[in-house]
Every structure is written in structure tokens, then in C-alpha cells.
Scaffold this motif. Sequence first.
Motif, PDB file in Angstrom:
ATOM      1  N   ARG A  94      23.819  -9.409 -36.245  1.00 51.82           N
ATOM      2  CA  ARG A  94      23.128  -8.193 -35.815  1.00 51.82           C
ATOM      3  C   ARG A  94      22.118  -8.488 -34.704  1.00 51.82           C
ATOM      4  N   LEU A  95      21.533  -9.696 -34.710  1.00 52.22           N
ATOM      5  CA  LEU A  95      20.565 -10.056 -33.673  1.00 52.22           C
ATOM      6  C   LEU A  95      21.213 -10.045 -32.298  1.00 52.22           C
ATOM      7  N   GLY A  96      22.449 -10.547 -32.209  1.00 54.09           N
ATOM      8  CA  GLY A  96      23.139 -10.540 -30.926  1.00 54.09           C
ATOM      9  C   GLY A  96      23.334  -9.132 -30.381  1.00 54.09           C
ATOM     10  N   VAL A  97      23.649  -8.184 -31.261  1.00 54.33           N
ATOM     11  CA  VAL A  97      23.825  -6.795 -30.842  1.00 54.33           C
ATOM     12  C   VAL A  97      22.507  -6.223 -30.331  1.00 54.33           C
ATOM     13  N   THR A  98      21.433  -6.465 -31.070  1.00 57.98           N
ATOM     14  CA  THR A  98      20.121  -5.942 -30.668  1.00 57.98           C
ATOM     15  C   THR A  98      19.654  -6.555 -29.357  1.00 57.98           C
ATOM     16  N   VAL A 260      20.392   6.349 -33.832  1.00 62.80           N
ATOM     17  CA  VAL A 260      20.871   7.519 -33.089  1.00 62.80           C
ATOM     18  C   VAL A 260      22.277   7.276 -32.541  1.00 62.80           C
ATOM     19  N   PHE A 261      22.535   6.065 -32.041  1.00 60.35           N
ATOM     20  CA  PHE A 261      23.809   5.768 -31.388  1.00 60.35           C
ATOM     21  C   PHE A 261      24.762   4.973 -32.287  1.00 60.35           C
ATOM     22  N   VAL A 262      24.447   4.849 -33.561  1.00 60.91           N
ATOM     23  CA  VAL A 262      25.310   4.168 -34.548  1.00 60.91           C
ATOM     24  C   VAL A 262      25.656   2.753 -34.062  1.00 60.91           C
ATOM     25  N   ILE A 263      24.636   2.002 -33.715  1.00 63.60           N
ATOM     26  CA  ILE A 263      24.807   0.631 -33.237  1.00 63.60           C
ATOM     27  C   ILE A 263      24.462  -0.327 -34.378  1.00 63.60           C
TER      28      ILE A 263
END
Length: 315
Positions: A94-98, A260-263
Motif C-alpha cells: 500500500r505504501l508504494g501506491v500512496t 474518494v477515488f477508491v485507491i
Amino acid sequence: MLLRFLTRTGVFVGSVAAASVVVFGFMAVLPGDPARIALGVNATPAAVAQLRREFGTDRPMLAQYADWARGLLVGDFGESYVTRAAIGPQVLDRLGVTLWLVGAAMVVAVLVAVPIGTVMAVRHRRPSGLALSALSQFGIAVPAFLTGVLAVALFAVHLGWLPAGGYTPPAQDPVMFLRQLVLPAGALGLAQAAILARYVRTAVLDVLREDYLRTARAKGLTLTRALVRHGLRNAAIPISTVLGLQLATLLVGAIVVERVFVIPGLGSLLLDGVANRDLLLVQGVVMVLVVAVLVVNYLVDLLYAVLDPRLRRAT
């Protein structure tokens, strides 16, 4: 320079250690027993006691903190109280996505704020400069999640130009990855650009009053060339401080924007952990966010010496 590096490194390590104590302490004093929450209200005392032993929550707080802190040093965040899955791999994914979202948002903020803030400073007494200043004030007042909702309504629902949300790994489909990143990065970055532009305006105004810039203009340089060659480097010193603080704000703001953007980033993982009362997961995510903020501040401190030669001579 070496002394400054060692001093800042010592402060950084001490700050991380203090932060780990504070984060663990806050999680420890929160009401609710993870074992009882996991088993439900009808669980027997024996079953609750057995699960506490499995979780390790029946031991003294100092022992629990020592084990948790040792695990952090090697990237072991423990296992989720709810899913029993290892927390470390979840946090890393999840850190990579953020980081993609925050990095793109910071690029948007800088690309928008630096030219607009510079124009605001150069034309601060003209209608165009006053109009941009008023626009930046309006941008500060609008939260990022509202900008995101409006962007989805306009560009995704009404015009159909961009997807409304979701996340595709860049290795899987780079084009879709970029298309899905545009709206959340824009919403998050524009909110910070409005704030950053005000600081850029102030820093450039200070530079415009300096004698060395007047000398450069007297030698025949245009205002634009004088700013590029001599002014913006000096203006970058206070701006870099604001950028470091804004990175911390972006990490926090990403929590709401990801929803909000379902990330599937750290923000979504944190909110899921809070909803499920998975305190160990929440504790790990919060610690990662705190360390990320401290790392940014540490790098900004070191960047001062690169941008300002006076600091290198002083150390």
C-alpha cells in the motif's frame, strides 16, 4: 558539513524512537480488548484469555513495546488481529501506491505554484497579480476531497474523459495507470499548490528587494533572467521548508483522497483497520506515516546545506 550531518542524523534517530513510544502508547490506552473484539461478545473468558496469549497482549506493556520495536527494525509489523495476515507486506504494497499519488500530487503542486507564485510577486501591484492572489486564497479554502468530487463529476461523469477512480499498477497497464492518477493527483496537488503559491510569492518578493538582484538588472539582465540566474536559488531555501511540510500534509490528505477515488493505498488500509478495530494494523500504518514525515524533514534539513553555502561554511 559532517558535523551538521551527524547532528541531524542523531536528531532523526531520536525522533523516530520517541515517535514509536508515543504511537505505541496511544494505541495501548485506547479502549477495547483486541481478543474480545475478534471473538465477539459471546466469547467465553477462557477463549478470550487464550487469544490474548496468542496475540501477546497479556504481557506487560514494556515487553509488548520491546517486541514491537524490535520487529520494526527488521520490517516485521506483526500479524493482523482480524485477518491473521502479516502486516508488513500489506503496508509495503500500500505504501508504494500512496507514494505514487503523493509524488504526482507534489509535482502538480510545484509545477502550478512556482510560476503562479512568481507572477504574483512580479505583478503584485497589477490587476493580474491581485487576481491570482485572490484565486490562491480561494484554492486554500477548498478542501482536496471536495475538489476530487467536483473533478469526478465533471471529467469522469459529465465529460467521460477520465476514469472516476480505481488503481492499476504501472507495470500492468501504464496508460491506464496514468489516466487513473490524473484526477486524484490533480485534486490533491491543486489544494497544496494554492498554499505553496503564497509562500513562493513571499519568497520572490523578498528576493526582488535584494541588492544583488538590482545589480544584475543594472548590468542589463531582464527581470526574468535575473530571477532565473540569481533569484530563484535563494528563494528556494524558504520554499524547500514549505515543501517538506507540505509533503507531510499530502500524506495525511491522501487518506481522504484515496477513499474518494477508491485507491488501495495506506490511507484506505488505515481506515479499514480503524473500522475493524485492528489496532496492531493501525499502529503499524501510523508509524510508517510518522517515519515518512520525519524522513522528509531530515532530508529538508540536509538540503539546506546544499542550497545555502553559508551553512556549509558555518559547520
